[in-house]
Design a protein around this motif. Sequence first.
Motif, PDB file in Angstrom:
ATOM      1  N   PHE A 288     -14.469  69.187  43.348  1.00 54.59           N
ATOM      2  CA  PHE A 288     -13.529  69.597  44.355  1.00 54.59           C
ATOM      3  C   PHE A 288     -14.231  69.441  45.438  1.00 54.59           C
ATOM      4  O   PHE A 288     -13.627  68.874  46.688  1.00 54.59           O
TER       5      PHE A 288
ATOM      6  N   ASP B 143       4.537  65.363  43.344  1.00 59.22           N
ATOM      7  CA  ASP B 143       4.064  65.410  41.995  1.00 59.22           C
ATOM      8  C   ASP B 143       5.034  65.862  41.001  1.00 59.22           C
ATOM      9  O   ASP B 143       6.266  66.663  41.408  1.00 59.22           O
TER      10      ASP B 143
ATOM     11  N   ASN C  36     -18.794  72.462  35.953  1.00 56.62           N
ATOM     12  CA  ASN C  36     -20.300  72.055  35.948  1.00 56.62           C
ATOM     13  C   ASN C  36     -20.566  72.395  37.446  1.00 56.62           C
ATOM     14  O   ASN C  36     -21.606  71.930  37.875  1.00 56.62           O
ATOM     15  N   THR C  37     -19.889  73.231  38.254  1.00 53.51           N
ATOM     16  CA  THR C  37     -20.051  73.335  39.555  1.00 53.51           C
ATOM     17  C   THR C  37     -20.234  74.903  39.655  1.00 53.51           C
ATOM     18  O   THR C  37     -19.467  75.537  39.123  1.00 53.51           O
TER      19      THR C  37
HETATM   20  C1  FAD Z   1     -13.604  67.676  31.789  1.00 53.44           C
HETATM   21  C2  FAD Z   1     -13.631  67.746  33.254  1.00 53.44           C
HETATM   22  C3  FAD Z   1     -14.355  68.812  33.937  1.00 53.44           C
HETATM   23  C4  FAD Z   1     -14.428  68.774  35.199  1.00 53.44           C
HETATM   24  N1  FAD Z   1     -15.108  70.148  35.843  1.00 53.44           N
HETATM   25  C5  FAD Z   1     -15.147  70.084  37.163  1.00 53.44           C
HETATM   26  C6  FAD Z   1     -15.828  71.339  37.879  1.00 53.44           C
HETATM   27  O1  FAD Z   1     -16.615  71.968  37.234  1.00 53.44           O
HETATM   28  N2  FAD Z   1     -16.078  71.197  39.240  1.00 53.44           N
HETATM   29  C7  FAD Z   1     -15.577  69.946  39.958  1.00 53.44           C
HETATM   30  O2  FAD Z   1     -15.494  70.336  41.234  1.00 53.44           O
HETATM   31  N3  FAD Z   1     -14.940  69.238  39.510  1.00 53.44           N
HETATM   32  C8  FAD Z   1     -14.741  69.105  38.050  1.00 53.44           C
HETATM   33  N4  FAD Z   1     -14.275  68.097  37.517  1.00 53.44           N
HETATM   34  C9  FAD Z   1     -13.813  66.864  38.377  1.00 53.44           C
HETATM   35  C10 FAD Z   1     -12.401  66.828  39.235  1.00 53.44           C
HETATM   36  O3  FAD Z   1     -12.390  67.857  40.098  1.00 53.44           O
HETATM   37  C11 FAD Z   1     -11.274  67.002  38.319  1.00 53.44           C
HETATM   38  O4  FAD Z   1     -10.987  65.629  37.527  1.00 53.44           O
HETATM   39  C12 FAD Z   1      -9.866  67.103  39.021  1.00 53.44           C
HETATM   40  O5  FAD Z   1      -9.037  67.318  38.388  1.00 53.44           O
HETATM   41  C13 FAD Z   1      -9.458  65.761  39.888  1.00 53.44           C
HETATM   42  O6  FAD Z   1      -8.438  66.117  40.753  1.00 53.44           O
HETATM   43  P1  FAD Z   1      -7.589  64.917  41.318  1.00 53.44           P
HETATM   44  O7  FAD Z   1      -6.559  65.391  42.138  1.00 53.44           O
HETATM   45  O8  FAD Z   1      -8.141  63.557  41.479  1.00 53.44           O
HETATM   46  O9  FAD Z   1      -6.556  64.534  39.848  1.00 53.44           O
HETATM   47  P2  FAD Z   1      -5.808  65.100  38.879  1.00 53.44           P
HETATM   48  O10 FAD Z   1      -5.940  66.686  38.605  1.00 53.44           O
HETATM   49  O11 FAD Z   1      -5.717  64.265  37.669  1.00 53.44           O
HETATM   50  O12 FAD Z   1      -4.403  65.153  39.766  1.00 53.44           O
HETATM   51  C14 FAD Z   1      -3.587  63.889  39.833  1.00 53.44           C
HETATM   52  C15 FAD Z   1      -2.074  64.354  39.825  1.00 53.44           C
HETATM   53  O13 FAD Z   1      -1.299  63.308  40.148  1.00 53.44           O
HETATM   54  C16 FAD Z   1       0.007  63.204  39.601  1.00 53.44           C
HETATM   55  N5  FAD Z   1       0.437  61.907  39.575  1.00 53.44           N
HETATM   56  C17 FAD Z   1      -0.219  61.006  38.936  1.00 53.44           C
HETATM   57  N6  FAD Z   1       0.668  59.719  38.831  1.00 53.44           N
HETATM   58  C18 FAD Z   1       1.548  60.202  39.600  1.00 53.44           C
HETATM   59  C19 FAD Z   1       2.698  59.394  40.215  1.00 53.44           C
HETATM   60  N7  FAD Z   1       2.957  58.100  39.898  1.00 53.44           N
HETATM   61  N8  FAD Z   1       3.765  59.984  41.033  1.00 53.44           N
HETATM   62  C20 FAD Z   1       3.402  61.373  41.189  1.00 53.44           C
HETATM   63  N9  FAD Z   1       2.242  62.212  40.704  1.00 53.44           N
HETATM   64  C21 FAD Z   1       1.506  61.630  40.085  1.00 53.44           C
HETATM   65  C22 FAD Z   1      -0.395  63.847  38.115  1.00 53.44           C
HETATM   66  O14 FAD Z   1       0.709  64.523  37.576  1.00 53.44           O
HETATM   67  C23 FAD Z   1      -1.461  64.838  38.890  1.00 53.44           C
HETATM   68  O15 FAD Z   1      -0.820  66.265  39.093  1.00 53.44           O
HETATM   69  C24 FAD Z   1     -14.019  67.821  36.298  1.00 53.44           C
HETATM   70  C25 FAD Z   1     -13.233  66.849  35.448  1.00 53.44           C
HETATM   71  C26 FAD Z   1     -13.273  66.686  34.227  1.00 53.44           C
HETATM   72  C27 FAD Z   1     -12.529  65.606  33.649  1.00 53.44           C
END
Ligand code: FAD
Length: 397
Positions: A377, A40, A58-59
């Motif tokens: 999550f 990362d 939202n959770t």
């Molecule tokens: C506005 C909003 C509110 C939310 N609220 C909630 C909530 O209340 N409760 C809940 O459970 N969920 C919630 N979510 C949903 C979800 O839990 C989050 O979107 C969460 O951030 C998703 O995690 P992720 O690991 O999939 O992606 P991300 O958090 O986007 O993490 C992706 C990671 O990958 C890295 N990355 C990307 N490309 C590369 C690459 N090529 N090489 C190395 N690293 C890379 C990025 O830098 C980043 O650190 C919410 C989402 C949104 C958009």
Amino acid sequence: MSISVSRPDAVVVGGGAAGIAVVGNLLETLRPDSSIAWIDPLFKGGRINARYREVPSNTKVAFFLDYGTAVEPFRKIAETASKPNAITALQDLPEHDTCSLHYAGDMLQMLSDGLLKHDRVVSWKGTVVDTEWSAPSSKWSLTVQDDARDETQNLKAPLVVFCTGSSPTVAALPSPMSKTPPFLDLDVGLKPSLLAETLPRDQEVYIGVVGASHSAILVLMNLFNLARDSHPLLRVRWFSRTTQLKYAVDKGTWILYDNTGLKGSAAQFAREHLDGDRLSHSKVGKVISRVDCSGGPAQEKEAMLREMPKCDYVVQAIGFTRQTLPGLKHNVKLDNETGALQESEAGTPLPGLFGAGIGFPERVTDPVGNVEYAVGFLKFMRFLKRVVPNWVKIIIK
Ligand SMILES: Cc1cc2nc3c(=O)[nH]c(=O)nc-3n(C[C@H](O)[C@H](O)[C@H](O)COP(=O)(O)OP(=O)(O)OC[C@H]3O[C@@H](n4cnc5c(N)ncnc54)[C@H](O)[C@@H]3O)c2cc1C
């Protein structure tokens, strides 16, 4: 323990909620002598910490705590951490309430820091820029760009999990438009402190908000609060196809519209001020006016062409799009049941290549037949507990 840093058993790309959960599950499932490379650019808990710390969750608090204690490596981190810490801070909140996402973000940071110290985890601060199948070794070969040191590294592994997230969808506005307003990033609209700095306080400014999603309602709420508290000349045009908003409904053992319905403070704001004809009776209606985009694509286009040129900025809250997978030669599609990635045309499996998190969500069907994509999550965690034992079969033959 000595481990091969360039030939780990598995690679996890991404350090957000999903990447952290994948590392935890792999540590629990793989043999004790196996190693995991984790990549990362920052290891700061992904987008929740980078962009959404001011967003109301939202959770429920209980769901964040269930995520944070779901696997043995997480429990060990919590047990050995000094107190108070991010997990005890969550434990101090009412478990059935929602909370500010900074609490969840702090927990992600704590778990991430703990996993980075694990002796079977080798971390690479950088960005994966290329992914290739290496036929002779039957492994995936990843190129990692370390921007801080201007170096690239190569690593090969039979199992690679992309948890690279998604970003707000941007769609072209209809044309020809007499004046096309610039976009204001959805993530700015979701962060009240940044929104306050970005928009002028003492000058008339019109913001168009497109969509009726959870994020759209949060942006409308933030803009209304700003107009009330510090930006009295701020006005909003809300481009919405409907006045009948969709809410998540607690059915006891399951939640109707769990992934697509409004929840928490967004639901409360919508119920009180936006739903049906509420806007016309509410104080919010003095700041926000609805532009009717119902009736189909032609009517929507006509409404946008007419009203959008009157806006100074437009926020699009119309969904999230998966980040492009770094350097893969194949067009890839996801098997939403298993997390396996496949070549999109032929559907041929790409052995050992998987995805998890918001960019690669599980498809779920609720008890009354609604099909949704599970994002959150705890949903990531439950999905991973089911699928990771199958993923690792590629290593444990
Ligand atoms: C506005 C909003 C509110 C939310 N609220 C909630 C909530 O209340 N409760 C809940 O459970 N969920 C919630 N979510 C949903 C979800 O839990 C989050 O979107 C969460 O951030 C998703 O995690 P992720 O690991 O999939 O992606 P991300 O958090 O986007 O993490 C992706 C990671 O990958 C890295 N990355 C990307 N490309 C590369 C690459 N090529 N090489 C190395 N690293 C890379 C990025 O830098 C980043 O650190 C919410 C989402 C949104 C958009």
